[in-house]
Design an enzyme around this catalytic site. Structure first.
Site, PDB file in Angstrom:
ATOM      1  N   PHE A  17     -33.951  31.745   8.121  1.00 53.05           N
ATOM      2  CA  PHE A  17     -33.121  32.419   9.108  1.00 53.05           C
ATOM      3  C   PHE A  17     -31.717  32.664   8.548  1.00 53.05           C
ATOM      4  O   PHE A  17     -30.725  32.266   9.165  1.00 53.05           O
ATOM      5  CB  PHE A  17     -33.027  31.573  10.375  1.00 53.05           C
ATOM      6  N   SER A  49     -31.506  28.921   2.891  1.00 59.02           N
ATOM      7  CA  SER A  49     -30.067  28.675   2.748  1.00 59.02           C
ATOM      8  C   SER A  49     -29.800  27.689   1.615  1.00 59.02           C
ATOM      9  O   SER A  49     -28.769  27.787   0.937  1.00 59.02           O
ATOM     10  CB  SER A  49     -29.492  28.142   4.064  1.00 59.02           C
ATOM     11  N   ASP A  68     -33.502  17.218   6.615  1.00 60.13           N
ATOM     12  CA  ASP A  68     -34.350  17.806   7.661  1.00 60.13           C
ATOM     13  C   ASP A  68     -35.533  16.863   7.878  1.00 60.13           C
ATOM     14  O   ASP A  68     -36.050  16.296   6.912  1.00 60.13           O
ATOM     15  CB  ASP A  68     -34.861  19.187   7.203  1.00 60.13           C
ATOM     16  N   HIS A 141     -30.123  23.104  17.358  1.00 60.34           N
ATOM     17  CA  HIS A 141     -29.049  23.854  18.002  1.00 60.34           C
ATOM     18  C   HIS A 141     -28.787  23.416  19.441  1.00 60.34           C
ATOM     19  O   HIS A 141     -28.026  24.054  20.149  1.00 60.34           O
ATOM     20  CB  HIS A 141     -29.351  25.356  17.941  1.00 60.34           C
ATOM     21  N   ASP A 167     -24.901  30.266  13.131  1.00 62.27           N
ATOM     22  CA  ASP A 167     -25.302  30.629  14.498  1.00 62.27           C
ATOM     23  C   ASP A 167     -24.203  30.386  15.519  1.00 62.27           C
ATOM     24  O   ASP A 167     -24.422  29.785  16.573  1.00 62.27           O
ATOM     25  CB  ASP A 167     -26.611  29.905  14.893  1.00 62.27           C
TER      26      ASP A 167
HETATM   27  N1  SAH Z   1     -30.953  26.548   7.156  1.00 63.62           N
HETATM   28  C1  SAH Z   1     -32.275  27.141   7.342  1.00 63.62           C
HETATM   29  C2  SAH Z   1     -32.746  27.156   8.776  1.00 63.62           C
HETATM   30  C3  SAH Z   1     -32.749  25.835   9.458  1.00 63.62           C
HETATM   31  S1  SAH Z   1     -33.686  25.870  10.967  1.00 63.62           S
HETATM   32  C4  SAH Z   1     -32.279  28.581   6.814  1.00 63.62           C
HETATM   33  O1  SAH Z   1     -31.210  29.165   6.677  1.00 63.62           O
HETATM   34  O2  SAH Z   1     -33.337  29.136   6.600  1.00 63.62           O
HETATM   35  C5  SAH Z   1     -33.256  24.316  11.644  1.00 63.62           C
HETATM   36  C6  SAH Z   1     -33.938  23.132  10.967  1.00 63.62           C
HETATM   37  O3  SAH Z   1     -33.309  21.964  11.494  1.00 63.62           O
HETATM   38  C7  SAH Z   1     -35.427  22.989  11.239  1.00 63.62           C
HETATM   39  O4  SAH Z   1     -36.135  22.984  10.025  1.00 63.62           O
HETATM   40  C8  SAH Z   1     -35.553  21.629  11.954  1.00 63.62           C
HETATM   41  O5  SAH Z   1     -36.673  20.849  11.528  1.00 63.62           O
HETATM   42  C9  SAH Z   1     -34.268  20.940  11.567  1.00 63.62           C
HETATM   43  N2  SAH Z   1     -33.794  19.957  12.544  1.00 63.62           N
HETATM   44  C10 SAH Z   1     -33.606  20.132  13.870  1.00 63.62           C
HETATM   45  N3  SAH Z   1     -33.118  19.020  14.422  1.00 63.62           N
HETATM   46  C11 SAH Z   1     -33.005  18.103  13.421  1.00 63.62           C
HETATM   47  C12 SAH Z   1     -32.557  16.740  13.367  1.00 63.62           C
HETATM   48  N4  SAH Z   1     -32.125  16.126  14.451  1.00 63.62           N
HETATM   49  N5  SAH Z   1     -32.590  16.107  12.185  1.00 63.62           N
HETATM   50  C13 SAH Z   1     -33.023  16.742  11.066  1.00 63.62           C
HETATM   51  N6  SAH Z   1     -33.436  18.029  11.051  1.00 63.62           N
HETATM   52  C14 SAH Z   1     -33.430  18.698  12.224  1.00 63.62           C
HETATM   53 MG    MG Z   2     -29.216  29.209  11.399  1.00 67.31          MG
END
Ligand code: SAH
Ligand code: MG
Length: 212
Positions: A17, A49, A68, A141, A167
């Site tokens: 994303f 990213s 993650d 988020h 975001d």
């Molecule tokens: N940075 C990535 C997108 C991240 S999407 C890009 O640019 O493509 C958000 C990610 O956060 C997901 O993979 C989800 O598993 C992770 N996530 C959500 N809550 C979390 C938490 N509390 N601890 C660790 N990872 C988390």
């Molecule tokens: Mg994002």
């Protein structure tokens, strides 16, 4: 500073994303702040990213630590708009982005610049003890998660280091407001000043102690 084509192509091909213009800003920020200290990313997903960050870090022989649990945020679970069915592990029926991350970073040739930590951001932050040159917050988020990410990790951003949020939407019609509220809190704290905006990516720099 220009991102080498091989890294740009690998990042653009990876699942995730991060629009290309924001990814390039991420790369440039990583390259600019890597001399301050290692880069920490919250929210690895499939490594899109991470590749931009590691490409920047590699210019200074620096590391990216990316955190993650790889089980996906609420908004990417089955039934939600951003869900990708390929990421469901047939063995467990649960999401698992880790193999996709690993393949993407290895394919980009950036493995030696990336350390993946598989775990919940809050748990990992409790063990963390190292000043950070650039922190990139792009994990869960919801209010609960983004507040934990900020409170657990932002204290470690070194003086002169960067704090980047993804975001960030001032208009609720464009996206969830929890990251925006935490970003506003960081600015209000007086410890960070904004140095760059590219789309929904906002980059702040630490100018004073604390997180507000
Ligand atoms: N940075 C990535 C997108 C991240 S999407 C890009 O640019 O493509 C958000 C990610 O956060 C997901 O993979 C989800 O598993 C992770 N996530 C959500 N809550 C979390 C938490 N509390 N601890 C660790 N990872 C988390
Ligand atoms: Mg994002």
């Amino acid at each position: 500073m220009r991102i080498p084509d091989k890294y740009r192509q690998a990042a653009e091909a990876a699942r995730g994303f991060m629009p290309p213009d924001e990814g390039l800003a991420l790369y440039e920020t990583a390259a600019e702040y890597a001399h301050v200290g290692p880069i920490a990313e919250i929210g690895t997903y499939c490594g899109k990213s991470t590749i931009y960050l590691a490409a920047g870090a590699s210019e200074h022989g620096q590391l990216v630590v990316t955190v993650d649990h790889h089980r996906g945020s609420e908004e990417i679970q089955p039934g939600w708009e951003h869900h990708d069915a390929k990421l469901v592990d047939p063995g467990t029926g649960r999401m698992d982005s880790l193999p996709f991350f690993r393949a993407a970073v290895a394919g980009a040739g950036l493995e030696e610049h990336v350390i993946a930590v598989v775990g919940a951001s809050k748990d990992v932050s409790r063990l963390w003890r190292c000043p950070i040159g650039m922190l990139f917050i792009d994990g869960g988020h919801s209010e609960e998660h983004v507040v934990c990410d900020y409170e657990g990790w932002a204290p470690w951003v070194a003086h002169g280091g960067a704090l980047a949020f993804h975001d960030i939407f001032a208009d609720p019609a464009e996206g969830g407001q929890a990251p925006y509220r935490v970003y506003r809190r960081a600015l209000r704290s007086g410890a960070f000043k904004e140095v760059r905006v590219q789309g929904s990516l906002h980059v702040l720099q630490r100018t004073a102690d604390g997180i507000g």
